[in-house]
Every structure is written in C-alpha cells, then in structure tokens.
Write a protein that holds these residues in place. Structure first.
Motif, short mmCIF file in Angstrom:
data_model
loop_
_atom_site.label_atom_id
_atom_site.label_comp_id
_atom_site.label_asym_id
_atom_site.label_seq_id
_atom_site.Cartn_x
_atom_site.Cartn_y
_atom_site.Cartn_z
N SER A 292 76.77 9.24 79.74
CA SER A 292 75.69 10.07 79.31
C SER A 292 76.26 11.49 80.45
O SER A 292 75.83 12.40 79.98
CB SER A 292 74.28 9.90 79.95
OG SER A 292 74.28 9.33 81.17
N ARG B 12 78.37 13.41 77.75
CA ARG B 12 77.41 13.86 76.77
C ARG B 12 76.87 15.20 77.05
O ARG B 12 76.63 15.87 76.32
CB ARG B 12 76.60 12.86 76.27
CG ARG B 12 76.93 11.59 75.62
CD ARG B 12 75.82 11.02 74.99
NE ARG B 12 75.91 9.64 74.58
CZ ARG B 12 75.81 8.50 75.03
NH1 ARG B 12 74.77 8.73 76.04
NH2 ARG B 12 76.18 7.59 74.75
N ARG B 13 76.69 15.49 78.57
CA ARG B 13 76.13 16.69 78.87
C ARG B 13 76.87 17.80 78.48
O ARG B 13 76.43 18.94 78.37
CB ARG B 13 75.80 16.79 80.48
CG ARG B 13 75.18 15.85 80.96
CD ARG B 13 75.00 15.67 82.32
NE ARG B 13 74.30 14.37 83.05
CZ ARG B 13 74.34 14.07 83.93
NH1 ARG B 13 74.66 14.81 85.15
NH2 ARG B 13 73.64 12.91 84.53
N ALA C 110 70.34 22.37 72.52
CA ALA C 110 71.78 22.16 72.91
C ALA C 110 72.52 23.06 73.76
O ALA C 110 73.07 22.78 74.58
CB ALA C 110 72.34 21.70 71.63
N VAL D 183 68.10 16.75 84.03
CA VAL D 183 69.46 15.99 83.95
C VAL D 183 70.41 16.81 84.86
O VAL D 183 71.03 16.10 85.83
CB VAL D 183 69.90 16.22 82.70
CG1 VAL D 183 71.56 15.48 82.56
CG2 VAL D 183 69.17 15.16 81.51
N ALA E 87 66.40 19.10 79.63
CA ALA E 87 67.66 18.57 80.03
C ALA E 87 68.16 19.34 81.19
O ALA E 87 68.70 18.51 82.25
CB ALA E 87 68.52 18.46 78.96
N MET F 57 74.66 18.42 70.62
CA MET F 57 74.39 17.81 69.13
C MET F 57 73.18 18.53 68.61
O MET F 57 72.26 18.48 69.02
CB MET F 57 74.50 16.42 69.27
CG MET F 57 74.59 15.91 67.87
SD MET F 57 75.46 14.14 68.02
CE MET F 57 75.27 13.78 66.29
N LEU G 240 77.70 8.12 70.58
CA LEU G 240 76.67 7.37 70.10
C LEU G 240 76.95 6.11 69.60
O LEU G 240 75.97 5.27 69.32
CB LEU G 240 75.85 8.43 69.36
CG LEU G 240 75.07 9.52 69.97
CD1 LEU G 240 74.28 10.64 68.95
CD2 LEU G 240 73.92 9.09 71.04
N ASN H 234 80.46 11.88 70.61
CA ASN H 234 79.67 11.98 71.71
C ASN H 234 79.42 10.44 72.02
O ASN H 234 78.31 10.27 73.00
CB ASN H 234 78.84 12.88 71.91
CG ASN H 234 77.72 12.64 70.93
OD1 ASN H 234 77.65 11.83 70.19
ND2 ASN H 234 76.45 13.33 71.04
N ARG I 108 79.20 11.13 65.36
CA ARG I 108 78.49 10.43 66.41
C ARG I 108 79.36 9.70 67.37
O ARG I 108 79.19 9.47 68.33
CB ARG I 108 77.39 9.48 65.72
CG ARG I 108 76.43 10.35 64.95
CD ARG I 108 75.98 9.30 63.91
NE ARG I 108 75.40 8.02 64.46
CZ ARG I 108 74.05 8.02 65.23
NH1 ARG I 108 73.46 8.94 65.34
NH2 ARG I 108 73.82 6.88 65.62
N MET J 288 72.51 23.41 77.59
CA MET J 288 73.15 22.50 78.77
C MET J 288 74.84 23.14 79.05
O MET J 288 75.29 22.68 79.33
CB MET J 288 73.47 21.00 77.91
CG MET J 288 71.92 20.40 78.34
SD MET J 288 71.61 20.10 79.94
CE MET J 288 72.58 18.70 80.47
#
Lengths: 318, 250
Positions: free
Chosen positions: B83, B86-87, B160, B115, B111, B91, B50, B48, B45, B163
């Motif tokens: 963020s 993270r794209r 996931a 996004v 997403a 995960m 988190l 990325n 975690r 993306m």
C-alpha cells in the motif's frame, strides 16, 4: 370521427369490500368477549395490579432490566463488530477463531450459557493471571468475580456478540467491492479502509436489525432471573412467591415489558427512517400520518409499500 | 517507467494474461485497447498490485511490483508495503468508486490526510485547486450522488491526483458514461497529458488514443498482438485480429 379526449377526472364507483365488514364484525365480537372476561373475571385482580405497578420493588426491577439491556447490548455490538471483521479477515487464524466462537455461542441456548457462567466457580474456583505451567501474577476467587450481574453480562453479552457478528458481517458485505479497491488504490491500509470507508457505509444495513436485537434483548433479560439477579421478572416472582397473586403480578411485569418494547419500537422506526434517507425518495409515513390517513378511509386505500426490509437472521426466535 | 516482461496471470484455470511484454516511458500516454475479456484491465490492476501476477517480471520505476528482490530470491511484499507503493500510483475506475458517504472535498482530502498525514489546511488548499483544475469549482460540498457521471469521474481523477502520483492508471474511465458526458472527462485527461503526467489508459475511445496517445498496444487473448504509435496502428493495422477489432469500433 373519434371522441374528443376526456380530460376531466374519472368518477367511477370504487370496488366494494364486503368481506372486510364481516371480518370487522367477527373481530369486534371477540374483542367484546375478551373485555367482558377482563372486567368480570375476579382472578385478574386489577386492584392488585394497580397497587403493584409502581411498587418500589417493581420499579427497581424495571431499572435493572433497562440497565442490563444497555450494557449487554454494548458488549454485544462491540464484540460483534470485532468478530465480523475477524471473520472476514484474510488471516485464517482470526477467521476460524471467529467462526468457532459464533458456532459455539449460537449453537447453545442462552439460558444454558447464563447458568454456566453463574456456576463457573464449580469449574474454575480461582481465576488467575500468569504463564501456563509457570508463575502466577495475580489470582481471584471466582465467586467474588462472577456476581449475578457479571454472569448476566457475560451470558447475554457474549451470546449477543455472536448474533451481532452475523448482522455486521452482512452489513460489511453489502458495501460495494469497488469501495475497498478504490481505498487500497489510494494506499489506505486494510484497517483504515475498514474504519473510514467500509463500516460507515455498512451502518445503514446494520442499524435496522440491531434495533430488533435491542428489543429482543430487553425480553431475553427476563432469563437472568435464574441467576437471582433482581431484574423485573425476578422481583415480580419475589412478590408473588410471598402473596400468591401470580396472575396480577405477571400482568404488571408484562405491562412494563410492553411499555419498554413499545418505546424501543417507536425509536427504531425513527432511526430507520433517518438512515433510509437517500435510498428512497419518500420516507415511510410516521405512525400518526398513517393513522390519520387510514382511520377514516375504510376502502380504496392504496396499500402502503413496506416501510423497510428488516433483516433478522434468527427470526426473533432464541 | 513501467516495464513488463512475460507477465502471466490466471484466475483458477482461466488464463487471463499469457505473457505481456511492454514498456512505458516517463511522461508517455500509453493506451491499451482490445476486446472485452482480453486481459487489459487485469494487466492494469497488476501494475498497482490489486492483482498478483503468477510469473514474469513487472516493475514500476525500476522496482518490482509486489515483490522485493534480495540476491536471487524474491520475497513477497507485505500488504502494508504494497500500500505504500500504491500511494505513488493513481487509479481511476470505470465505475468511479467515489466514497458516497463523503462530500466531494472529503473524497479528495481523505487519502492525503489519513494516509500521508499531511496537515488539513495544506491538503484542503490543494484539493480545492485540483477541483478547479477538473472544472468542479463550487462542487466541493456536494455529495457524489448529486453529481452527473462525468462530474463524478472528474472528482475521481482529482482524488487520485491529490496523492501527487507519478503514474496514473485509467481503467475504461468513460465506459460507464452517457455519450454526451464523455468529452468533459477526456478533456481533463488531455490536459493532464499536456502537463506531462505518465498515463496508462485502458480505453475504447480511439479518437482520444489517436489524438493524445504516444503509444498504443492492442491486446487480445492475454498477449500483445500489435503495438506502435496510435496513428500508425489505427490507420494501418498489420494483424488480422487488430483489423477485425478496429473495424468494429471505428
């Protein structure tokens, strides 16, 4: 050696409930007494009730009551959602502002708030937009801005926002944390996550108590009579102040309030039933289903499970 | 691709990571194993962002995670910048975490459309192709709760992948599944490895690690105890702790 398996349905004598018959008899007695009084006591003045129930003034009051309920609830729901999002924000300024707001508006009686807004002119005679200690761009006379309707809207709406904020916070917090995590792992921003992922799922928890709030709001609008807004109770008072027929006119008002809350209760039941889909395999029975099932079966009915938990943080007491 | 030097992380007074050093090469399948509570999921975690690391350096593709370096100084990254990073990292969670109010297709499309602001038509086509790839043709309009655990996890993988990440993190992807559903998820992961995806996998599936993994790291008590090629580590563990752990799970 052993008996053959019994496959036929069991025929047993059901448990008797003599207590229920006694209770029914006692209640019927009380009902008879009440009916007797309603019919024989001339002070009820049912003819006056009949004359006034559809009177122009009363109907206008009903309409105003419905209208204020709708507008104040819109203010309350939007304000509440915004407040709850602020409350849960990592930004300490936003979350503390929301906390103080909720503390203040839940901590003072709504009646006091209503009178306060109505008398705002005594505190600030002029409402102006400008820079503090600097130039003023526009200015209004407070008495022209704070009409009875505005006072009612501010008083009821801002107070409701504080209650809705707590309901909506409970809804947001009911959404699994993994949802937020999955959304952020996909690169979604906080506000996008809130709008697309969290709030739609929070709705299921938010909607049932919001129904309670609407019903509660409909009755709370009667407080608005103190700021001379012509809603149902105010108009009723106007009539009996003239005719002194206090009791029959209060009966008229009560009948209308009961009618409106009954409509809302039925509506709430169906909305909850709709949003409860998927969470339990069988939806709770509708009123008619329940009535048909229970009417002619006085004993041996399995208790119906509670249809849905209703979260009411303030227990309906204001 | 991923480089970790002396990464520490505590929750309150509990030290979860106590100096993790490792390096993941591009295109590698990197397995993290260890007893529960050893810190392997926490480390995943951190990659990325988190979770925020307390000390050490952690970088993905040469760029620090969660911080921006300028001269000698480190600047904490804004949420919005984190963020964006993270794209590029997909995960997959132990508990799937699919969005229950959306259909399978909407889950996969959400997403990229919201996004990355790609056109719906393009994303839709890619999403359907991904669902084919994870063996869920025809499930596009189902809701997550109508699917089995294995199917849900495969949707999560497709979500996931939509993306187009350069790195995939798997946090015990088969631990919440019934035993007979584990295989279908591992098959999808195996195919992903063959296609050259860089993957970091926290797992208890030693068979998968041995067969598909390129590197394996055994983590216990917040430090890397032993690392090497999965076949070597699993066949000839050198450390007592590794031996003790493997004797329980193999």
């Amino acid at each position: 050696m052993s008996e053959p398996a019994r496959t036929e349905p069991i025929k047993a004598i059901p448990v008797r409930h003599p207590g229920r018959w006694v209770a029914t008899a006692v209640i019927l007695l009380f009902v008879a007494m009440a009916v007797n009084m309603a019919v024989t006591n001339p002070n009820f003045a049912w003819d006056v009730v009949r004359e006034n129930v559809f009177a122009q003034t009363i109907l206008e009051g009903v309409w105003a009551t419905v209208w204020i309920t709708i507008v104040a609830m819109i203010v309350g729901i939007f304000g509440g959602v915004v407040l709850s999002v602020m409350r849960l924000s990592p930004n300490p300024v936003l979350s503390n502002v929301a906390m103080v707001y909720i503390w203040f508006f839940r901590g003072t009686p709504v009646l006091v708030q209503l009178i306060f807004w109505f008398n705002l002119a005594a505190l600030v005679p002029q409402i102006s937009i400008g820079i503090p200690f600097g130039p003023t761009f526009a200015s209004w006379d407070t008495n022209s801005v704070i009409t009875p309707f505005m006072a009612a809207l501010l008083g009821l709406g801002l107070n409701e926002a504080a209650y809705m904020a707590e309901i909506s916070r409970a809804g947001i917090q009911s959404v699994d944390e993994g949802q937020v995590e999955a959304a952020s792992a996909l690169g979604m921003s906080r506000s996008l996550t809130m709008r697309r992922i969290v709030l739609p799922q929070a709705m299921r928890v938010i909607i049932p108590p919001t129904g309670n709030e609407v019903i509660s709001m409909l009755k709370t609008t009667s407080l608005v009579s103190v700021v001379a807004l012509p809603e149902l109770l105010y108009n009723t008072q106007q009539i009996y102040a003239r005719t002194y027929e206090t009791i029959p006119l209060l009966i008229v008002a009560s009948m209308w309030y009961l009618l409106l809350t009954s409509i809302l209760t039925v509506g709430q039941f169906y909305i909850e039933r709709h949003y409860g889909r998927g969470s339990s395999s069988t939806p709770p029975p509708t009123y008619w289903q329940r009535l048909r099932r229970n009417m002619f079966k006085f004993h041996d009915t399995p208790p119906t499970p509670p249809s849905m938990t209703i979260l009411d943080p303030n227990n309906g007491v204001r | 691709m991923v480089r970790s030097e002396g990464v520490h992380k505590s929750f309150g007074s509990l030290q979860v990571l106590r100096g993790i050093d490792l390096e993941v090469a591009r295109g590698e399948v990197f397995c993290l194993v260890g007893p529960s509570g050893s810190g392997k999921s926490t480390f995943l975690r951190c990659i990325n962002h988190l979770e925020k690391i307390d000390s050490g350096r952690l970088s993905v593709d040469g760029e620090l995670v969660g911080y921006r370096q300028s001269g000698d100084r480190l600047y904490e990254m804004r949420d919005s910048d984190a963020s964006v990073k993270r794209r590029e990292i997909g995960m997959v969670f132990q508990r799937f975490n699919l969005f229950p109010h959306m259909t399978v297709l909407q889950n996969v499309m959400e997403a990229p459309v919201r996004v990355r602001r790609e056109s719906t038509a393009v994303v839709r086509e890619r999403a359907l192709r991904l669902l084919d790839r994870v063996g869920l043709t025809g499930k596009a309009d189902a809701y997550p709760r109508q699917l089995s655990g294995g199917q849900q996890q495969r949707v999560a993988i497709a979500r996931a992948l939509a993306m187009e990440p350069k790195l995939m993190l798997f946090d015990e992807p088969t631990s919440a599944l019934d035993p007979e559903l584990v295989g279908e998820v591992l098959d999808v992961m195996r195919q992903l490895a063959i296609d050259g995806m860089t993957m970091i996998v926290v797992t208890h599936e030693m068979g998968f690690a041995r067969e598909v993994g390129d590197s394996l790291v055994f983590i216990d008590d917040g430090v890397v105890v032993e690392s090497g090629h999965p076949r070597d580590v699993l066949a000839n563990p050198r450390h007592e702790r590794t031996k003790a752990f493997l004797s329980k799970v193999l």
